[in-house]
Design a protein around this motif. Structure first.
Motif, PDB file in Angstrom:
ATOM      1  N   UNK B   9      33.963   0.186  23.637  1.00  0.00           N
ATOM      2  CA  UNK B   9      34.932   0.869  22.780  1.00  0.00           C
ATOM      3  C   UNK B   9      36.379   0.466  23.065  1.00  0.00           C
ATOM      4  N   UNK B  10      36.691   0.101  24.327  1.00  0.00           N
ATOM      5  CA  UNK B  10      38.062  -0.318  24.634  1.00  0.00           C
ATOM      6  C   UNK B  10      38.372  -1.619  23.912  1.00  0.00           C
ATOM      7  N   UNK B  11      37.423  -2.565  23.954  1.00  0.00           N
ATOM      8  CA  UNK B  11      37.577  -3.815  23.209  1.00  0.00           C
ATOM      9  C   UNK B  11      37.753  -3.565  21.730  1.00  0.00           C
ATOM     10  N   UNK B  12      36.915  -2.661  21.193  1.00  0.00           N
ATOM     11  CA  UNK B  12      36.980  -2.390  19.755  1.00  0.00           C
ATOM     12  C   UNK B  12      38.329  -1.796  19.394  1.00  0.00           C
ATOM     13  N   UNK B  13      38.798  -0.839  20.211  1.00  0.00           N
ATOM     14  CA  UNK B  13      40.099  -0.229  19.910  1.00  0.00           C
ATOM     15  C   UNK B  13      41.215  -1.270  19.993  1.00  0.00           C
ATOM     16  N   UNK B  18      45.082  -4.856  17.120  1.00  0.00           N
ATOM     17  CA  UNK B  18      45.531  -6.184  16.704  1.00  0.00           C
ATOM     18  C   UNK B  18      45.427  -6.350  15.189  1.00  0.00           C
ATOM     19  N   UNK B  19      44.331  -5.834  14.621  1.00  0.00           N
ATOM     20  CA  UNK B  19      44.144  -5.940  13.163  1.00  0.00           C
ATOM     21  C   UNK B  19      45.215  -5.136  12.429  1.00  0.00           C
ATOM     22  N   UNK B  20      45.573  -3.969  12.991  1.00  0.00           N
ATOM     23  CA  UNK B  20      46.609  -3.134  12.366  1.00  0.00           C
ATOM     24  C   UNK B  20      47.945  -3.873  12.378  1.00  0.00           C
ATOM     25  N   UNK B  39      40.122  -5.800   6.747  1.00  0.00           N
ATOM     26  CA  UNK B  39      40.093  -7.205   6.310  1.00  0.00           C
ATOM     27  C   UNK B  39      40.598  -8.162   7.398  1.00  0.00           C
ATOM     28  N   UNK B  40      41.397  -7.630   8.338  1.00  0.00           N
ATOM     29  CA  UNK B  40      41.945  -8.464   9.415  1.00  0.00           C
ATOM     30  C   UNK B  40      41.025  -8.469  10.637  1.00  0.00           C
TER      31      UNK B  40
END
Lengths: 208, 208
Positions: B9-13, B18-20, B39-40
């Motif tokens: 979950x830390x990686x995903x967050x 980064x995508x945001x 999309x990013x």
């Protein structure tokens, strides 16, 4: 000009500008729509579209309207000495004109911030904001140059002084509305006054 | 921490942050949607919603992420003298950390401006931005106080000096991206250096 009532296009455009201002203050840029502007206005969305093809056209006209009002409001008394004129200009830029202007200063700062945040994505906004920056910069430079010629100010780069004043004022106004802290604008005014009197003024001109 | 690949979950967050950032730089705040963030990102909108209930929750986490990175990047070498430390801090705040940071400085300034422009409408953004302001303000005040104790700086109000530096830096960065003028940041740096050396430094400490 624009005093002929309902049908006058100048009156209508003025009314649309006021409605845009109110909608922007209420909803913020991200939620600003033609409908939210029409809601602030006693006419229909169709009337807005008759005058402005797109929201983008409307916002370009709106920014021009804000900046024109801004430039009218910052005129300084040319007969004052350079120190007085510079301090009066700094105060007007930080707190709004001495006689209450057309806009609430806090709301205007917030609305301008919303438009500024779009400028990196919008070349026309950048062009208008650059023109405004250069107008105010030229006012500061003229005062600093006159002060240097009179021997009141020390020999400085007028553009560097203008940049310092304008960046500090812009930053202070943005902190004021984004942190909710009026004291930042007050402290900036005190600091800039100290800079003008203790640094910009020629040491020989002090205490006269 | 966060090195276990896909399921962590830390990686995903971190990936969502980064995508945001990329979505904000590309589309601007006004056009930022959960879909444009997805999309990013090599996962679905559902994954974002699993971690953040609303766009508002996501943006609050994102601002915290940006400000944490910012605070890590502005550490100054405590062993330097106050003038060197103050000038290094001003340069880092104006131009980004000496070693290239995690973010492009121009993009980061633009992204922060977008979030700042929402702060008048968002109490949580104001709270986070205020905390960040106070952190940097405390750094400047500590340097000014140390300089005054050492007799290097004249007897000034450290808060007023901090306000002047922070407002000028904030204003310069905003002009940089909204007018497209890097020279404003360069000139601000020169002006602030002159202010530190010719005004803040005690006259007796000059030329030593």
């Amino acid at each position: 000009m624009g005093a002929n009532g309902d049908g006058d296009p100048v009156d209508t455009q003025e009314a649309i500008m006021h409605a845009t201002y109110r909608a922007l203050c209420t909803h913020g840029y991200a939620n600003l729509t033609m409908q939210s502007i029409a809601d602030e206005f006693d006419k229909t969305k169709g009337v807005i579209h008759y005058h402005y093809d797109t929201k983008q056209d409307l916002l370009v006209a709106f920014l021009e309207y804000l900046l024109d009002a801004f430039e009218r409001n910052i005129a300084v008394d040319e007969s004052d000495d350079p120190v007085t004129r510079l301090e009066a200009l700094v105060e007007t830029l930080l707190f709004g004109p001495p006689e209450r202007g057309e806009f609430d200063h806090w709301e205007l700062t917030t609305a301008m911030l919303e438009i500024r945040s779009e400028a990196p994505h919008n070349a026309e906004f950048r062009r208008q904001l650059s023109h405004n920056y250069e107008t105010v910069e030229a006012m500061v430079i003229a005062i600093v140059e006159e002060g240097s010629e009179q021997g009141v100010f020390r020999d400085v780069d007028p553009e560097a002084v203008a940049t310092l004043l304008l960046t500090a004022i812009n930053g202070a106004r943005i902190y004021q509305v984004t942190l909710g802290r009026d004291d930042v604008a007050e402290l900036t005014n005190e600091s800039l006054e100290a800079i003008v009197r203790d640094w910009l003024c020629h040491p020989d001109a002090n205490g006269e």
